[in-house]
Structure formats: C-alpha cells, structure tokens
Design a protein around this motif. Structure first.
Motif, PDB file in Angstrom:
ATOM      1  N   VAL A   1       7.264 -28.383 -21.327  1.00  0.00           N
ATOM      2  CA  VAL A   1       8.626 -28.830 -20.990  1.00  0.00           C
ATOM      3  C   VAL A   1       8.735 -30.307 -21.353  1.00  0.00           C
ATOM      4  O   VAL A   1       8.069 -31.155 -20.764  1.00  0.00           O
ATOM      5  CB  VAL A   1       8.930 -28.636 -19.494  1.00  0.00           C
ATOM      6  CG1 VAL A   1      10.407 -28.949 -19.218  1.00  0.00           C
ATOM      7  CG2 VAL A   1       8.591 -27.228 -19.055  1.00  0.00           C
ATOM      8  N   GLY A   2       9.577 -30.616 -22.347  1.00  0.00           N
ATOM      9  CA  GLY A   2       9.728 -31.997 -22.804  1.00  0.00           C
ATOM     10  C   GLY A   2       9.165 -32.167 -24.196  1.00  0.00           C
ATOM     11  O   GLY A   2       8.020 -31.802 -24.465  1.00  0.00           O
TER      12      GLY A   2
ATOM     13  N   GLY B   1       4.958 -34.455 -24.786  1.00  0.00           N
ATOM     14  CA  GLY B   1       5.025 -33.041 -25.144  1.00  0.00           C
ATOM     15  C   GLY B   1       4.491 -32.803 -26.549  1.00  0.00           C
ATOM     16  O   GLY B   1       3.783 -31.822 -26.805  1.00  0.00           O
TER      17      GLY B   1
ATOM     18  N   LEU C   1      10.086 -26.887 -24.991  1.00  0.00           N
ATOM     19  CA  LEU C   1      11.520 -26.875 -24.677  1.00  0.00           C
ATOM     20  C   LEU C   1      11.953 -28.304 -24.376  1.00  0.00           C
ATOM     21  O   LEU C   1      11.386 -28.966 -23.500  1.00  0.00           O
ATOM     22  CB  LEU C   1      11.795 -25.973 -23.469  1.00  0.00           C
ATOM     23  CG  LEU C   1      11.251 -24.535 -23.577  1.00  0.00           C
ATOM     24  CD1 LEU C   1      11.569 -23.754 -22.298  1.00  0.00           C
ATOM     25  CD2 LEU C   1      11.846 -23.824 -24.798  1.00  0.00           C
ATOM     26  N   ASP C   2      12.958 -28.779 -25.099  1.00  0.00           N
ATOM     27  CA  ASP C   2      13.366 -30.178 -24.959  1.00  0.00           C
ATOM     28  C   ASP C   2      14.873 -30.273 -24.723  1.00  0.00           C
ATOM     29  O   ASP C   2      15.667 -29.700 -25.477  1.00  0.00           O
ATOM     30  CB  ASP C   2      12.979 -30.953 -26.221  1.00  0.00           C
ATOM     31  CG  ASP C   2      13.233 -32.445 -26.073  1.00  0.00           C
ATOM     32  OD1 ASP C   2      12.896 -33.005 -25.019  1.00  0.00           O
ATOM     33  OD2 ASP C   2      13.790 -33.052 -27.016  1.00  0.00           O
TER      34      ASP C   2
ATOM     35  N   GLY D   1      12.340 -38.065 -27.849  1.00  0.00           N
ATOM     36  CA  GLY D   1      12.252 -38.288 -26.404  1.00  0.00           C
ATOM     37  C   GLY D   1      13.256 -39.337 -25.968  1.00  0.00           C
ATOM     38  O   GLY D   1      14.408 -39.337 -26.416  1.00  0.00           O
ATOM     39  N   ALA D   2      12.807 -40.262 -25.113  1.00  0.00           N
ATOM     40  CA  ALA D   2      13.724 -41.264 -24.563  1.00  0.00           C
ATOM     41  C   ALA D   2      13.951 -42.443 -25.500  1.00  0.00           C
ATOM     42  O   ALA D   2      14.853 -43.247 -25.267  1.00  0.00           O
ATOM     43  CB  ALA D   2      13.171 -41.781 -23.236  1.00  0.00           C
ATOM     44  N   TRP D   3      13.159 -42.549 -26.552  1.00  0.00           N
ATOM     45  CA  TRP D   3      13.236 -43.778 -27.368  1.00  0.00           C
ATOM     46  C   TRP D   3      14.631 -44.071 -27.911  1.00  0.00           C
ATOM     47  O   TRP D   3      15.081 -45.220 -27.835  1.00  0.00           O
ATOM     48  CB  TRP D   3      12.189 -43.752 -28.492  1.00  0.00           C
ATOM     49  CG  TRP D   3      10.800 -43.969 -27.960  1.00  0.00           C
ATOM     50  CD1 TRP D   3       9.822 -43.032 -27.802  1.00  0.00           C
ATOM     51  CD2 TRP D   3      10.246 -45.199 -27.467  1.00  0.00           C
ATOM     52  NE1 TRP D   3       8.703 -43.594 -27.242  1.00  0.00           N
ATOM     53  CE2 TRP D   3       8.927 -44.922 -27.038  1.00  0.00           C
ATOM     54  CE3 TRP D   3      10.721 -46.496 -27.348  1.00  0.00           C
ATOM     55  CZ2 TRP D   3       8.096 -45.895 -26.495  1.00  0.00           C
ATOM     56  CZ3 TRP D   3       9.890 -47.471 -26.809  1.00  0.00           C
ATOM     57  CH2 TRP D   3       8.598 -47.177 -26.396  1.00  0.00           C
TER      58      TRP D   3
ATOM     59  N   VAL E   1      17.330 -27.501 -24.987  1.00  0.00           N
ATOM     60  CA  VAL E   1      17.076 -26.520 -23.933  1.00  0.00           C
ATOM     61  C   VAL E   1      16.631 -27.280 -22.684  1.00  0.00           C
ATOM     62  O   VAL E   1      15.600 -27.964 -22.719  1.00  0.00           O
ATOM     63  CB  VAL E   1      15.958 -25.521 -24.326  1.00  0.00           C
ATOM     64  CG1 VAL E   1      15.744 -24.503 -23.211  1.00  0.00           C
ATOM     65  CG2 VAL E   1      16.263 -24.816 -25.640  1.00  0.00           C
TER      66      VAL E   1
ATOM     67  N   ALA F   1       6.062 -32.334 -19.272  1.00  0.00           N
ATOM     68  CA  ALA F   1       5.933 -33.596 -20.021  1.00  0.00           C
ATOM     69  C   ALA F   1       7.322 -34.218 -20.159  1.00  0.00           C
ATOM     70  O   ALA F   1       7.779 -34.545 -21.245  1.00  0.00           O
ATOM     71  CB  ALA F   1       5.302 -33.328 -21.398  1.00  0.00           C
TER      72      ALA F   1
ATOM     73  N   THR G   1      10.039 -40.086 -17.520  1.00  0.00           N
ATOM     74  CA  THR G   1      10.667 -40.692 -16.342  1.00  0.00           C
ATOM     75  C   THR G   1      12.104 -41.136 -16.609  1.00  0.00           C
ATOM     76  O   THR G   1      12.829 -41.466 -15.689  1.00  0.00           O
ATOM     77  CB  THR G   1       9.869 -41.938 -15.901  1.00  0.00           C
ATOM     78  OG1 THR G   1       9.819 -42.856 -17.003  1.00  0.00           O
ATOM     79  CG2 THR G   1       8.452 -41.573 -15.488  1.00  0.00           C
ATOM     80  N   TRP G   2      12.490 -41.151 -17.872  1.00  0.00           N
ATOM     81  CA  TRP G   2      13.781 -41.751 -18.251  1.00  0.00           C
ATOM     82  C   TRP G   2      14.968 -41.097 -17.543  1.00  0.00           C
ATOM     83  O   TRP G   2      15.957 -41.747 -17.229  1.00  0.00           O
ATOM     84  CB  TRP G   2      13.941 -41.673 -19.780  1.00  0.00           C
ATOM     85  CG  TRP G   2      15.137 -42.400 -20.272  1.00  0.00           C
ATOM     86  CD1 TRP G   2      16.333 -41.868 -20.624  1.00  0.00           C
ATOM     87  CD2 TRP G   2      15.268 -43.815 -20.463  1.00  0.00           C
ATOM     88  NE1 TRP G   2      17.194 -42.850 -21.023  1.00  0.00           N
ATOM     89  CE2 TRP G   2      16.565 -44.064 -20.942  1.00  0.00           C
ATOM     90  CE3 TRP G   2      14.395 -44.906 -20.290  1.00  0.00           C
ATOM     91  CZ2 TRP G   2      17.036 -45.335 -21.233  1.00  0.00           C
ATOM     92  CZ3 TRP G   2      14.864 -46.178 -20.578  1.00  0.00           C
ATOM     93  CH2 TRP G   2      16.171 -46.386 -21.048  1.00  0.00           C
ATOM     94  N   ASP G   3      14.841 -39.802 -17.275  1.00  0.00           N
ATOM     95  CA  ASP G   3      15.959 -39.078 -16.643  1.00  0.00           C
ATOM     96  C   ASP G   3      16.078 -39.361 -15.154  1.00  0.00           C
ATOM     97  O   ASP G   3      16.953 -38.811 -14.485  1.00  0.00           O
ATOM     98  CB  ASP G   3      15.796 -37.555 -16.840  1.00  0.00           C
ATOM     99  CG  ASP G   3      16.179 -37.132 -18.244  1.00  0.00           C
ATOM    100  OD1 ASP G   3      16.640 -37.997 -19.009  1.00  0.00           O
ATOM    101  OD2 ASP G   3      15.995 -35.946 -18.582  1.00  0.00           O
TER     102      ASP G   3
ATOM    103  N   SER H   1      10.994 -54.368 -18.715  1.00  0.00           N
ATOM    104  CA  SER H   1      12.401 -54.066 -18.984  1.00  0.00           C
ATOM    105  C   SER H   1      13.267 -55.216 -18.510  1.00  0.00           C
ATOM    106  O   SER H   1      14.183 -55.659 -19.211  1.00  0.00           O
ATOM    107  CB  SER H   1      12.839 -52.797 -18.271  1.00  0.00           C
ATOM    108  OG  SER H   1      12.040 -51.730 -18.652  1.00  0.00           O
TER     109      SER H   1
ATOM    110  N   HIS I   1      12.517 -29.972 -11.900  1.00  0.00           N
ATOM    111  CA  HIS I   1      12.387 -28.578 -12.353  1.00  0.00           C
ATOM    112  C   HIS I   1      11.174 -27.869 -11.732  1.00  0.00           C
ATOM    113  O   HIS I   1      11.060 -26.653 -11.835  1.00  0.00           O
ATOM    114  CB  HIS I   1      12.301 -28.543 -13.885  1.00  0.00           C
ATOM    115  CG  HIS I   1      11.178 -29.375 -14.427  1.00  0.00           C
ATOM    116  ND1 HIS I   1      11.162 -30.746 -14.359  1.00  0.00           N
ATOM    117  CD2 HIS I   1      10.021 -29.025 -15.025  1.00  0.00           C
ATOM    118  CE1 HIS I   1      10.046 -31.205 -14.895  1.00  0.00           C
ATOM    119  NE2 HIS I   1       9.341 -30.182 -15.307  1.00  0.00           N
TER     120      HIS I   1
ATOM    121  N   LEU J   1       2.267 -44.603 -25.824  1.00  0.00           N
ATOM    122  CA  LEU J   1       2.014 -43.826 -27.041  1.00  0.00           C
ATOM    123  C   LEU J   1       0.519 -43.630 -27.276  1.00  0.00           C
ATOM    124  O   LEU J   1       0.046 -42.513 -27.487  1.00  0.00           O
ATOM    125  CB  LEU J   1       2.644 -44.539 -28.238  1.00  0.00           C
ATOM    126  CG  LEU J   1       4.171 -44.426 -28.333  1.00  0.00           C
ATOM    127  CD1 LEU J   1       4.759 -45.622 -29.062  1.00  0.00           C
ATOM    128  CD2 LEU J   1       4.545 -43.121 -29.037  1.00  0.00           C
TER     129      LEU J   1
END
Ligand code: FAD
Length: 379
Positions: free
Chosen positions: A13-14, A19, A46-47, A54-56, A112, A143, A146-148, A190, A305, A354
């Motif tokens: 997942v991710g 992922g 599934l992403d 991803g979040a980048w 997805v 996977a 955390t961005w969400d 950040s 999830h 990374l």
C-alpha cells in the motif's frame, strides 16, 4: 469467494519511495523463487496518487533534498546526477521515482486508495478494501508515508485566531503570503526552509520553535544525519550509550537556509504562549498582529487504513519487531502478515529517507518471501 484475479501474495500500500523499494526487492525474491522452480510472487502496489513520485511533487517549489544525489538512491539504480545548484530539487526526485518504477516494471496500480484492511476470515488472507474494489493478499506491506497526516499541535487560542492558518502540507510557495505578517512555527528542516523561503516576500516574519533549532555544521550535509541515525540504532541494539551528535530533526544548512541566517539574520525565537484573535502572545506578555500562521510542525504516520486489524500499538503506533537476522523492526508484533516500511526509526534506522529505506525494504521483502514459501521448500 475471492475473485481469482484480485488475489495476490503481497499487497504493497503506497507507491512512493518506500513502496517502490519494497516492490523492487519483492521482484528479487521472485527471481530467486523462479530459479528454484517456484512460482513468482504475485505482487501489487496500490497508490492513491494519480501520478508517480509519492509525496515529492506535493511539496513547495523551492523544496530541495538535504543530501546530494549520490547519497539519495534507492536500491539497484543510483539517482541520476543533479546538474543544478545545490542539492537535487523535489522535481528531480519525482522524475527519478517515475523512471525507477518504469525501469523495473513495478506493478503499480493508481489511483487506488486503500480505505480499510481486515482479516478475510478464510485461508489466512487479508481483505484490502479500496475505492476501486477489493483485493485479497497473503501479506500486506504498508508504505503510506506521513504526508497525508499533517500534525497540528494544540496551541491555545488557535481556533479563535482571525487570520489564515496553513500547514507545511498546504504550502505552495511565498506567493501565497506576499506582504503579509506571518508566524512560522516549528524547529526542523521544513520550518527552516519555509522561513527562509518566505522571509524576502512577507511584511514581517516571526519564526518560533519549542526548542532552539540545532544546525548541522555548514560543511556537512544530510548524509551525516543518515549515518548518525544508523549508528544510534546500532548503539541502542548493542546496549551502548547513544551519542547525541546529530539527529534527523537537526537543520541542514542548505544554501538558502544559510543565506537567510547569515545575511538576513533569520533565527528562531521562543514559542508563543497562545494565539489571539489578532495575532500571537508570548509568555513575557508581548504581542504581535498577524495575518497568517504557518504550522511547520511535522507529520504522523498515515495508518488509518490499518485500524480494522486491531494491531497491537504503543504510543499510538503499531508495535513492530525485526524478522530473524534483521535489525529493522518492519513486522507487526501482533499480526505476522502485516509489514510496515519507511515511517522512521521505529521501522528501521532513517527509513523515512531515500537512502535509508533500502535495507528495511529488503529485509521486509526477503522475510515475506520466507514466510510465503511452501512449507517443504522453506530454508
Ligand atoms: P510518500 O512519499 O508520502 O509516499 C506514500 C505514497 O502512499 C503516496 O503516493 C500516497 O499517495 C500513498 N498512500 C498514502 N495512503 C494511501 C492509501 N491509504 N492507499 C493507497 N495509497 C496511499 N528524505 C531524504 O532522503 N533526503 C532529503 O533530503 C529529504 N528532505 C526532506 C525535506 C522535507 C521538507 C520533507 C518534508 C521530507 C524530506 N525527506 C527527505 C523525507 C522523505 O524522503 C519523504 O518523507 C518521503 O516522501 C517518504 O517516502 P514514502 O514512500 O515513505 O512516503
């Protein structure tokens, strides 16, 4: 009844870096199985995003890595060299991830979104509910990064503040706040990068943090954070005292952050006591008027999830254990079908980077491979 085409050995997942690194190693496990005359693992990734990376690509335009390209690679294929100034841009990373998934033909399905994972109640399978129909899997790797799940701290008065409030998650560049009076809250990379980005464009900038941000020496880049995080995990495992040399929360003095600090005197002050309807107040009683507050206060693992599985948890996150022969705690301690990759030190040293996610991803993939071997063929 489980539809044949939707039943897999492993569901990841991710489809961000974590992922993809896991799917790469699952591919190696499959190749090994085929050499041994066993069928390849049926794997699906599934992403939720409708594009790779991803979040980048969700970051702000000036977001850059704190490490050079040569030290920001996923397993198998090094990140292509960065020819611009400083360290690679987020766009460069996203392009690398897109090319990576294509290069290894990783089985990514998107968009997805996995909404829920539950015990399927038969054959030891997990049922993976998504917004595009269900899947069934023998093992599940979460996977999702955390961005969400941006973290908003509870600061008194925040609900009554009359200005705008946004999180790092929603920051798209200084144009959003041009000529405004802005408070940036947070003591990590950040916050430092956002404060430096905003400072030339706003009417007034106040940067505050719970503890004074600790800068890495200017001649050191993010790779030292990875090395010291790895060493700290090794020291902890061996019962040695952990040296407080640097941590992933330390601020890397990227050229932009350094310029703001040295040429424009940008420093973080003490945390405010509360927000007021018009601005903020400090414990010594002084107040400022503000148009906006930017919360650069970090993220929490996006694990909603997994709620339906009732995993054993500690301090709000799943308890994890390392599989045999691995130092990386990537498996749920209460459900051996469930694996967690890339969330931070609790799922492997520096695994939310990374370069750091490769080893935990490898150990998870190979341990899953072992767990799914036909009993007679198990090593
Ligand atoms: P993500 O990139 O967030 O990918 C997760 C994927 O899972 C996404 O595509 C998402 O859509 C999907 N997803 C989430 N939930 C679901 C669901 N329920 N169903 C299906 N899909 C789902 N790292 C470095 O190595 N070097 C650096 O210099 C560096 N600098 C950073 C600077 C900043 C300011 C920040 C914020 C982070 C930085 N990082 C850096 C950290 C790290 O590399 C990122 O956090 C990285 O994006 C984590 O990758 P991931 O694959 O675990 O998660």
């Amino acid at each position: 009844q489980t539809p044949e085409g939707r039943t897999v050995d492993v569901c990841v997942v991710g489809g961000g870096q974590s992922g993809l690194a896991t799917a790469y190693h699952l591919g190696r496990v499959s190749a090994r199985r085929e050499r041994e005359g066993l069928p390849a693992l049926r794997t699906v990734v599934l992403d939720a995003h409708d594009r790779p990376g991803g979040a980048w690509p969700d970051g702000w335009p000036s977001l850059e890595l704190f490490s050079p390209a040569a030290f920001s690679s996923l397993p198998g294929w090094p990140m292509p060299a960065w020819t611009g100034d400083g360290t690679p841009s987020a766009e460069h990373v996203a392009a690398y991830l897109a090319a990576y998934e294509e290069r290894y033909a990783l089985p990514v399905h998107r968009p997805v979104r996995v909404t829920d994972v539950v015990d399927a109640g038969e054959d030891g399978l997990l049922r993976v509910r998504t917004d595009r129909g269900d899947w069934w899997a023998r093992a599940l790797v979460s996977a999702t990064g955390t961005w969400d799940r941006p973290f908003w701290p509870a600061v008194p008065g925040a609900e009554a503040f009359g200005g705008r409030q946004l999180h790092t998650h929603d920051y798209r560049g200084p144009e959003q706040l041009t000529a405004q009076r802005v408070l940036v809250v947070g003591g990590g990379n950040s916050a430092a990068q956002l404060a430096a980005d905003l400072q030339p464009h706003v009417a007034a900038l106040h940067w505050v943090a719970l503890r004074r941000p600790r800068y890495l020496p200017d001649d050191v880049d993010g790779r030292v954070l990875f090395e010291t995080a790895t060493q700290a995990v090794r020291d902890r495992a061996a019962g040695r005292p952990v040296r407080d040399v640097a941590s992933l929360g330390d601020v890397v003095a990227t050229p932009a952050v350094r310029r703001a600090r040295d040429e424009r005197g940008l420093v973080a002050g003490p945390m405010v006591e509360r927000l007021t309807p018009a601005g903020a107040r400090w414990p010594d009683g002084h107040e400022v008027d503000l148009d906006a507050v930017v919360w650069a206060t970090g993220f929490r693992p996006a694990l909603g999830h997994l709620r339906g599985l009732g995993l054993a948890t500690e301090r709000g996150r799943p308890c994890t254990v390392a599989p045999d022969g691995s130092p990386h705690p990537v498996r749920s301690s209460s459900d051996p079908r469930v694996w967690l990759v890339g969330y931070g030190d609790w799922t492997g040293a520096a695994s939310a980077t990374l370069v750091g996610v490769g080893r935990p991803a490898r150990d998870a993939a190979f341990a899953i491979g072992d767990a799914l071997r036909p009993t007679a063929a198990r090593t």
